[in-house]
Design an enzyme around this catalytic site. Structure first.
Site, PDB file in Angstrom:
ATOM      1  N   GLU A 247       6.576  -2.633  -2.662  1.00  0.00           N
ATOM      2  CA  GLU A 247       5.521  -1.611  -2.684  1.00  0.00           C
ATOM      3  C   GLU A 247       5.609  -0.939  -4.036  1.00  0.00           C
ATOM      4  O   GLU A 247       6.669  -0.413  -4.401  1.00  0.00           O
ATOM      5  CB  GLU A 247       5.708  -0.608  -1.542  1.00  0.00           C
ATOM      6  CG  GLU A 247       5.300  -1.145  -0.187  1.00  0.00           C
ATOM      7  CD  GLU A 247       3.846  -1.627  -0.126  1.00  0.00           C
ATOM      8  OE1 GLU A 247       3.003  -1.114  -0.879  1.00  0.00           O
ATOM      9  OE2 GLU A 247       3.564  -2.537   0.669  1.00  0.00           O
ATOM     10  N   CYS A 281       3.108   7.697  -5.012  1.00  0.00           N
ATOM     11  CA  CYS A 281       2.397   6.455  -5.300  1.00  0.00           C
ATOM     12  C   CYS A 281       0.953   6.560  -4.840  1.00  0.00           C
ATOM     13  O   CYS A 281       0.084   5.881  -5.360  1.00  0.00           O
ATOM     14  CB  CYS A 281       3.085   5.287  -4.620  1.00  0.00           C
ATOM     15  SG  CYS A 281       3.354   5.579  -2.880  1.00  0.00           S
TER      16      CYS A 281
END
Ligand code: NAD
Length: 478
Positions: A247, A281
């Site tokens: 990720e 993020c």
């Protein structure tokens, strides 16, 4: 505080070097010392995990679940201390940090319950007297490599599903989240996990991270961090045929259409862009606004940014604190310099006057750069967002998708047709209507498209797919 490794149930101080950790909110304060490991300690941790794995996997799911429930209870009991330490170590405002710890407790309880949930499916056979079914089986030893920006929740959303599925774990946290990691492991050490089930190894990515990728006898790697490191993890894992998930970064867009509730959109955009000093993020870093409401939105957002309080992360009222480290300070400031030179400032927030010396960067919203400018294309990972005008929803969706990233995207609208169109066409793993780009719920799948992810998902039921093999069993019984 001093860091330690937790290997095979024993605590040890590694000897390959020491880093001093200063509080990014107040550089005069030393938070602790991080002692770094070499390859030898990493290999020991992997051996400990390997030896513990068969016994852990042989326990019933219910018994493993009981361990996770104990971890959750202990984390709840010691959450305040942990949140304080993390806030000092990487500068996340204390209120947000408490929320992150509470999320960790929820994740542990959610995955604890998986120990007694249905696992697999009965599948009809085309032949008589044959029963066939699928069942999930553990992978073995899972390596977990985590970043510093969610130093509690991200490790737990990897460790909890890995453990409940019968894997043992070697966890390598980021260099500037290590003290929090050690404290979390100390809390978990009270949960009577069998020795070696969970192992913590403190060290540099370039040393122990590389050894994990290149030679450790592991079965899977779950990584969260930057795209550059993620691609390295993916290439090394593919070369060894290890199961992996990565990720990575984002360049998340919020689209504000002419029919939006502008006040709600402003609050969500400001929160998405500037909470955690933009170091999520899923942070909002592109704000795409339909021409008809562009000026009004800009002026309301300017007012909202003027009210944000940037302060020492320990202050209850801090909306945002400093960025996490000197490295972050340098990188983000470089983008700020570019923004001040090449873009027009829409709004700049207040500075952290009176807070002492820290890595403070004022919230900044800019406009006036083209869609391919680096401020619009590169992940900044700091309190800087860029506004772009769009003539209509077609142009807005085009801009949303004009990036290599695809983590999260939002639209603000009251029109159901626009909402569904956006949900269908935005190229992002998490798409939202009238909600900020950050803040996904733990029971829902989490992950990105395009260069944001290796395309599997974390959290929710999806994590169980990553941490298991699916075995197909067939029995001819007469
Ligand atoms: P990073 O890539 O520098 O480090 C992440 C982890 O990888 C750390 O533990 C680090 O020590 C380790 N590492 C570094 N080099 C390595 C190597 N060669 N081999 C193995 N491991 C290595 O990232 P960071 O600065 O800690 O985190 C910020 C980044 O994380 C941002 O790009 C952000 O978008 C991303 N992030 C993504 C998500 C998501 O779920 N998509 C969530 C949070 C953060």
């Amino acid at each position: 505080m001093e860091s330690r490794n937790w290997i095979g149930g024993e605590w040890n101080k590694p000897k390959a070097g020491t880093l001093e950790i200063r509080n990014p909110s107040d550089l005069a304060e030393t938070v602790g010392y991080v002692h770094l490991s070499g390859k030898g300690e990493l290999l020991e941790a992997v051996d400990a995990a390997r030896s513990a794995q068969p016994k852990w996997a042989a326990m019933t799911g219910a018994a493993r679940g009981e361990c996770l429930y104990r971890m959750a209870g202990l984390l709840e009991a010691h959450g305040a201390e942990l949140a304080n330490l993390a806030s000092s170590e990487m500068g996340k405002p204390i209120a947000e940090m408490r929320g992150e710890v509470a999320r960790g407790v929820q994740l542990l309880r959610y995955y604890a319950a998986e120990g007694v949930r249905a696992n697999g499916q009965m599948i009809p056979s085309a032949f008589v007297n044959v029963k066939q079914y699928s069942v999930r089986v553990p992978l073995g030893v899972a390596a977990v490599i985590t970043p510093w920006n969610f130093p509690v929740a991200i490790p737990i959303w990897k460790i909890a599903p890995a453990l409940i599925c019968g894997n043992t774990v070697v966890w390598k946290p980021a260099e500037n989240g290590c003290l929090t990691a050690v404290k979390l492991a100390e809390i978990f050490a009270e949960a009577s996990l069998p020795a070696g089930t969970l192992n913590l190894i403190i060290g540099k990515g370039s040393v122990v991270g590389e050894a994990l990728l290149e030679e450790a006898k592991i079965d899977a790697i779950s990584f969260t961090g930057s795209s550059a490191t993620g691609l390295r993890v993916a290439a090394a894992s593919a070369a060894r045929n290890l199961k992996y998930q990565t990720e990575m970064g984002g360049k998340n867009a919020a689209v504000v259409l002419r029919d939006a509730d502008l006040d709600a959109a402003v609050a969500a955009v400001v929160s998405g862009a500037f909470r955690s000093a933009g170091q999520k993020c899923t942070a909002t870093s592109r704000v795409i606004v339909e021409g008809a409401v562009y000026d009004e939105f800009a002026s309301k957002t300017t007012e909202a940014i003027a009210k944000l309080r940037m302060a020492n992360a320990k202050h209850e009222g801090a909306y945002l604190g400093p960025v996490a480290s000197l490295e972050q300070f340098k990188t983000v400031n470089e983008y700020v310099v570019t923004a001040l030179a090449e873009a027009r400032t829409v709004a700049v927030g207040s500075s952290a006057d009176g807070e002492g010396e820290g890595y403070y960067i004022s919230p900044l919203l800019v406009e006036g750069v083209g869609a391919d400018h680096r401020l619009v294309q590169e992940e900044v990972f700091g309190p800087l967002a860029v506004m772009l005008p769009a003539a209509n929803i077609d142009e807005a969706i085009g801009l949303v998708n004009r990036t290599v990233f695809g983590l999260s995207a939002s639209v603000f609208t009251r029109d159901l047709n626009n909402a569904f169109r956006f949900l269908d066409e935005a190229e992002a793993g998490m798409v939202r209507v009238n909600q900020e780009t950050g803040g996904v719920e733990y029971q829902a799948p989490f992950g990105g498209m395009k260069d944001s992810s290796s395309h599997s998902r974390e959290q929710g039921q999806s994590a169980l797919d990553f941490y298991t093999h699916l075995k197909t069993c067939a029995i001819q019984y007469r």
